[in-house]
Design a protein around this motif. Structure first.
Motif, PDB file in Angstrom:
ATOM      1  N   ALA A 111       0.816  -1.214   0.000  1.00  0.00           N
ATOM      2  CA  ALA A 111       0.000   0.000   0.000  1.00  0.00           C
ATOM      3  C   ALA A 111       0.847   1.260   0.000  1.00  0.00           C
ATOM      4  CB  ALA A 111      -0.933  -0.022   1.204  1.00  0.00           C
ATOM      5  N   SER A 112       2.030   1.192   0.617  1.00  0.00           N
ATOM      6  CA  SER A 112       2.863   2.390   0.749  1.00  0.00           C
ATOM      7  C   SER A 112       4.094   2.308  -0.147  1.00  0.00           C
ATOM      8  CB  SER A 112       3.289   2.563   2.214  1.00  0.00           C
ATOM      9  OG  SER A 112       3.985   1.413   2.670  1.00  0.00           O
ATOM     10  N   ALA A 113       3.915   1.803  -1.375  1.00  0.00           N
ATOM     11  CA  ALA A 113       5.051   1.613  -2.274  1.00  0.00           C
ATOM     12  C   ALA A 113       5.789   2.923  -2.510  1.00  0.00           C
ATOM     13  CB  ALA A 113       4.559   1.049  -3.608  1.00  0.00           C
ATOM     14  N   ARG A 114       7.117   2.848  -2.530  1.00  0.00           N
ATOM     15  CA  ARG A 114       7.924   4.033  -2.768  1.00  0.00           C
ATOM     16  C   ARG A 114       9.249   3.591  -3.365  1.00  0.00           C
ATOM     17  NH1 ARG A 114      11.889   4.093   1.023  1.00  0.00           N
ATOM     18  NH2 ARG A 114      11.524   2.893   2.916  1.00  0.00           N
ATOM     19  N   ARG A 115      10.019   4.563  -3.824  1.00  0.00           N
ATOM     20  CA  ARG A 115      11.328   4.243  -4.388  1.00  0.00           C
ATOM     21  C   ARG A 115      12.390   4.408  -3.310  1.00  0.00           C
ATOM     22  NH1 ARG A 115      13.266   5.283 -10.396  1.00  0.00           N
ATOM     23  NH2 ARG A 115      15.504   5.081 -10.150  1.00  0.00           N
ATOM     24  N   ASP A 116      13.269   3.439  -3.209  1.00  0.00           N
ATOM     25  CA  ASP A 116      14.312   3.477  -2.200  1.00  0.00           C
ATOM     26  C   ASP A 116      15.619   3.994  -2.795  1.00  0.00           C
ATOM     27  OD1 ASP A 116      13.393   2.249   0.417  1.00  0.00           O
ATOM     28  OD2 ASP A 116      12.623   0.807  -1.028  1.00  0.00           O
ATOM     29  N   PRO A 117      16.492   4.522  -1.946  1.00  0.00           N
ATOM     30  CA  PRO A 117      17.787   5.009  -2.444  1.00  0.00           C
ATOM     31  C   PRO A 117      18.668   3.860  -2.918  1.00  0.00           C
ATOM     32  CG  PRO A 117      17.726   5.049  -0.044  1.00  0.00           C
ATOM     33  CD  PRO A 117      16.335   4.746  -0.498  1.00  0.00           C
ATOM     34  N   ALA A 118      19.695   4.198  -3.669  1.00  0.00           N
ATOM     35  CA  ALA A 118      20.645   3.193  -4.138  1.00  0.00           C
ATOM     36  C   ALA A 118      21.326   2.529  -2.940  1.00  0.00           C
ATOM     37  CB  ALA A 118      21.682   3.861  -5.038  1.00  0.00           C
ATOM     38  N   PRO A 119      21.842   1.307  -3.115  1.00  0.00           N
ATOM     39  CA  PRO A 119      22.521   0.628  -2.006  1.00  0.00           C
ATOM     40  C   PRO A 119      23.618   1.503  -1.416  1.00  0.00           C
ATOM     41  CG  PRO A 119      22.219  -0.859  -3.853  1.00  0.00           C
ATOM     42  CD  PRO A 119      21.813   0.494  -4.334  1.00  0.00           C
ATOM     43  N   SER A 120      23.663   1.543  -0.108  1.00  0.00           N
ATOM     44  CA  SER A 120      24.628   2.396   0.578  1.00  0.00           C
ATOM     45  C   SER A 120      26.045   1.858   0.422  1.00  0.00           C
ATOM     46  CB  SER A 120      24.285   2.475   2.065  1.00  0.00           C
ATOM     47  OG  SER A 120      24.464   1.214   2.682  1.00  0.00           O
ATOM     48  N   LEU A 121      27.011   2.724   0.642  1.00  0.00           N
ATOM     49  CA  LEU A 121      28.409   2.302   0.618  1.00  0.00           C
ATOM     50  C   LEU A 121      28.655   1.233   1.676  1.00  0.00           C
ATOM     51  CD1 LEU A 121      31.324   2.655  -0.375  1.00  0.00           C
ATOM     52  CD2 LEU A 121      31.582   4.518   1.300  1.00  0.00           C
ATOM     53  N   GLN A 122      28.027   1.403   2.854  1.00  0.00           N
ATOM     54  CA  GLN A 122      28.204   0.424   3.930  1.00  0.00           C
ATOM     55  C   GLN A 122      27.705  -0.958   3.524  1.00  0.00           C
ATOM     56  OE1 GLN A 122      26.957   3.538   4.231  1.00  0.00           O
ATOM     57  NE2 GLN A 122      27.061   4.265   6.357  1.00  0.00           N
ATOM     58  N   SER A 123      26.547  -1.002   2.833  1.00  0.00           N
ATOM     59  CA  SER A 123      26.012  -2.311   2.459  1.00  0.00           C
ATOM     60  C   SER A 123      26.862  -2.965   1.380  1.00  0.00           C
ATOM     61  CB  SER A 123      24.553  -2.201   2.012  1.00  0.00           C
ATOM     62  OG  SER A 123      24.438  -1.534   0.776  1.00  0.00           O
ATOM     63  N   ARG A 124      27.415  -2.164   0.465  1.00  0.00           N
ATOM     64  CA  ARG A 124      28.288  -2.726  -0.555  1.00  0.00           C
ATOM     65  C   ARG A 124      29.574  -3.265   0.064  1.00  0.00           C
ATOM     66  NH1 ARG A 124      28.469   2.066  -4.768  1.00  0.00           N
ATOM     67  NH2 ARG A 124      27.546   3.236  -3.034  1.00  0.00           N
ATOM     68  N   ALA A 125      30.105  -2.532   1.043  1.00  0.00           N
ATOM     69  CA  ALA A 125      31.304  -3.002   1.736  1.00  0.00           C
ATOM     70  C   ALA A 125      31.004  -4.267   2.538  1.00  0.00           C
ATOM     71  CB  ALA A 125      31.835  -1.901   2.650  1.00  0.00           C
ATOM     72  N   LEU A 126      29.812  -4.311   3.147  1.00  0.00           N
ATOM     73  CA  LEU A 126      29.442  -5.478   3.938  1.00  0.00           C
ATOM     74  C   LEU A 126      29.331  -6.723   3.060  1.00  0.00           C
ATOM     75  CD1 LEU A 126      28.626  -6.574   6.729  1.00  0.00           C
ATOM     76  CD2 LEU A 126      26.265  -6.082   6.116  1.00  0.00           C
ATOM     77  N   ASN A 127      28.784  -6.574   1.851  1.00  0.00           N
ATOM     78  CA  ASN A 127      28.717  -7.719   0.942  1.00  0.00           C
ATOM     79  C   ASN A 127      30.106  -8.270   0.645  1.00  0.00           C
ATOM     80  OD1 ASN A 127      25.951  -8.199   0.425  1.00  0.00           O
ATOM     81  ND2 ASN A 127      25.844  -6.453  -0.954  1.00  0.00           N
ATOM     82  N   LEU A 128      31.061  -7.376   0.448  1.00  0.00           N
ATOM     83  CA  LEU A 128      32.433  -7.821   0.203  1.00  0.00           C
ATOM     84  C   LEU A 128      33.006  -8.538   1.421  1.00  0.00           C
ATOM     85  CD1 LEU A 128      33.846  -4.691  -1.670  1.00  0.00           C
ATOM     86  CD2 LEU A 128      33.261  -6.917  -2.657  1.00  0.00           C
ATOM     87  N   LEU A 129      32.743  -7.979   2.598  1.00  0.00           N
ATOM     88  CA  LEU A 129      33.242  -8.593   3.832  1.00  0.00           C
ATOM     89  C   LEU A 129      32.612  -9.965   4.060  1.00  0.00           C
ATOM     90  CD1 LEU A 129      34.771  -8.552   6.529  1.00  0.00           C
ATOM     91  CD2 LEU A 129      32.837  -7.291   7.504  1.00  0.00           C
ATOM     92  N   LEU A 130      31.301 -10.061   3.878  1.00  0.00           N
ATOM     93  CA  LEU A 130      30.612 -11.337   4.091  1.00  0.00           C
ATOM     94  C   LEU A 130      31.180 -12.419   3.180  1.00  0.00           C
ATOM     95  CD1 LEU A 130      26.918 -10.100   4.393  1.00  0.00           C
ATOM     96  CD2 LEU A 130      28.331 -11.042   6.239  1.00  0.00           C
ATOM     97  N   GLY A 131      31.558 -12.026   1.975  1.00  0.00           N
ATOM     98  CA  GLY A 131      32.117 -12.987   1.044  1.00  0.00           C
ATOM     99  C   GLY A 131      33.473 -13.529   1.467  1.00  0.00           C
ATOM    100  N   GLN A 132      34.173 -12.801   2.361  1.00  0.00           N
ATOM    101  CA  GLN A 132      35.472 -13.254   2.854  1.00  0.00           C
ATOM    102  C   GLN A 132      35.357 -14.134   4.092  1.00  0.00           C
ATOM    103  OE1 GLN A 132      38.238 -12.517   1.005  1.00  0.00           O
ATOM    104  NE2 GLN A 132      36.672 -11.649  -0.347  1.00  0.00           N
ATOM    105  N   LEU A 133      34.186 -14.184   4.686  1.00  0.00           N
ATOM    106  CA  LEU A 133      33.965 -14.973   5.896  1.00  0.00           C
ATOM    107  C   LEU A 133      33.564 -16.405   5.528  1.00  0.00           C
ATOM    108  CD1 LEU A 133      32.119 -12.249   8.007  1.00  0.00           C
ATOM    109  CD2 LEU A 133      34.528 -12.932   8.124  1.00  0.00           C
TER     110      LEU A 133
END
Length: 324
Positions: A21-43
């Motif tokens: 019901a409250s559909a909206r557009r979200d911002p692009a992925p944050s720098l923190q989330s992109r860095a976290l994806n890289l970190l998670l891949g090393q674990l």
């Protein structure tokens, strides 16, 4: 909307989309989330799910050295009491300042049904208790393969039924992540089928709704998922299924009926191997009149709503608002 159409739509919605019901557009992925994806891949998380043999070795190790389930990291202002219900340890948390008039949350932790509750889960329970001023009920359900879905789903549903009765007019929300979200959905289907009332809402974080992990598109998604892999997820599902088929709704609640279930809020991301199931879950529930909000964010990993990122903090803020 089919998964293929949804993926196509996401090409024009770079930050992900919210469907409801409250559909909206979200911002692009944050720098923190992109860095976290890289970190998670090393674990080592993904390595532990790379094969059935890796999962079996992990389960055997846990059988010899069971992990602690005691609360760690609840933070200040939160009290915890341990009880036993149906032979299970069950923790109750409440604000230290008093719980008069508080609403309730049943929290069902993730871990693929083979891993115990972890400090990150307890920190989240502490946040819900403190920030939303709710009482949390946290069942320490037994793990596979020692106990399987045949027993875990009805016992969880019975605990929820008792909580709904005891809560009276107070609001009861079920919050689950990953395996716990799948268990929450299966338990509510069990309650519905036996004529019992539903909770106020289901908050499902990266729900494990189909243990078969058999969609063709999941092969490509698995290559991008920094945490999960298909062989290990499938093996964990097999262990949890026990004598049941992995397609049984206790194990794969996506195969169950959705009529007359509680309203749902679902959080998922397109780097999550399980995200196509969240899309189907939302569509099947909506088709039978269940109100659903699907928060599907591009390039977010499994369980992003619990991650220390701006996206995770926004998701948790929505959860706090819903449960208070």
């Amino acid at each position: 909307m089919s998964v293929a159409r949804l993926v196509s739509a996401l090409q024009f919605c770079p930050g992900g989309c919210v469907f409801g019901a409250s559909a909206r557009r979200d911002p692009a992925p944050s720098l923190q989330s992109r860095a976290l994806n890289l970190l998670l891949g090393q674990l080592p998380y993904k390595q532990q799910l790379a094969s059935a043999e890796a999962v079996q070795a992990h389960v055997q190790k846990l059988a010899l050295e069971p992990a602690s389930f005691e609360p760690t990291g609840l933070g200040r202002g939160v009290e915890a009491v341990l009880t036993k219900m149906g032979g299970w340890p069950v923790y109750y948390t409440a604000p230290s300042s008093g719980h008069e008039g508080c609403n309730y949350v049943m929290f069902l932790h993730g871990g693929g049904f083979i891993n115990e509750i972890v400090p990150a889960h307890w920190r989240f329970v502490g946040q819900m208790t403190r920030k939303a001023r709710v009482c949390c009920v946290v069942p320490i359900y037994p793990l596979a393969p020692r106990t399987t879905a045949r027993d875990v789903v009805p016992a969880t549903a019975e605990l929820l039924r008792m909580l709904l009765e005891d809560a009276g007019s107070a609001k009861v929300t079920v919050v689950g992540n990953s395996a716990g979200a799948g268990l929450a959905l299966a338990a509510c289907q069990w309650l519905r089928d036996r004529g019992h009332r539903q909770p106020h809402r289901l908050m499902l974080i990266s729900p494990a709704a189909d243990a078969s992990v058999s969609r063709p598109e999941q092969v490509a998604i698995a290559a991008r998922d920094p945490i999960q892999d298909i062989p290990g997820i499938a093996e964990a599902g097999r262990l949890y299924a026990g004598a049941l088929d992995v397609g049984h709704p206790f194990v794969s609640p996506l195969n169950g009926a959705f009529r007359a279930l509680a309203p749902m809020t679902i959080f998922s991301g397109t780097r999550d191997l399980l995200y196509p199931d969240s899309v189907d879950l939302a569509e099947r529930a909506r088709a039978v009149g269940v109100p659903v909000e699907l928060h599907l964010l591009r390039d977010q990993p499994h369980n992003y709503a619990l991650m220390p990122t701006p996206e995770g903090r926004r998701a948790r803020a929505l959860i706090m608002q819903a449960i208070a």
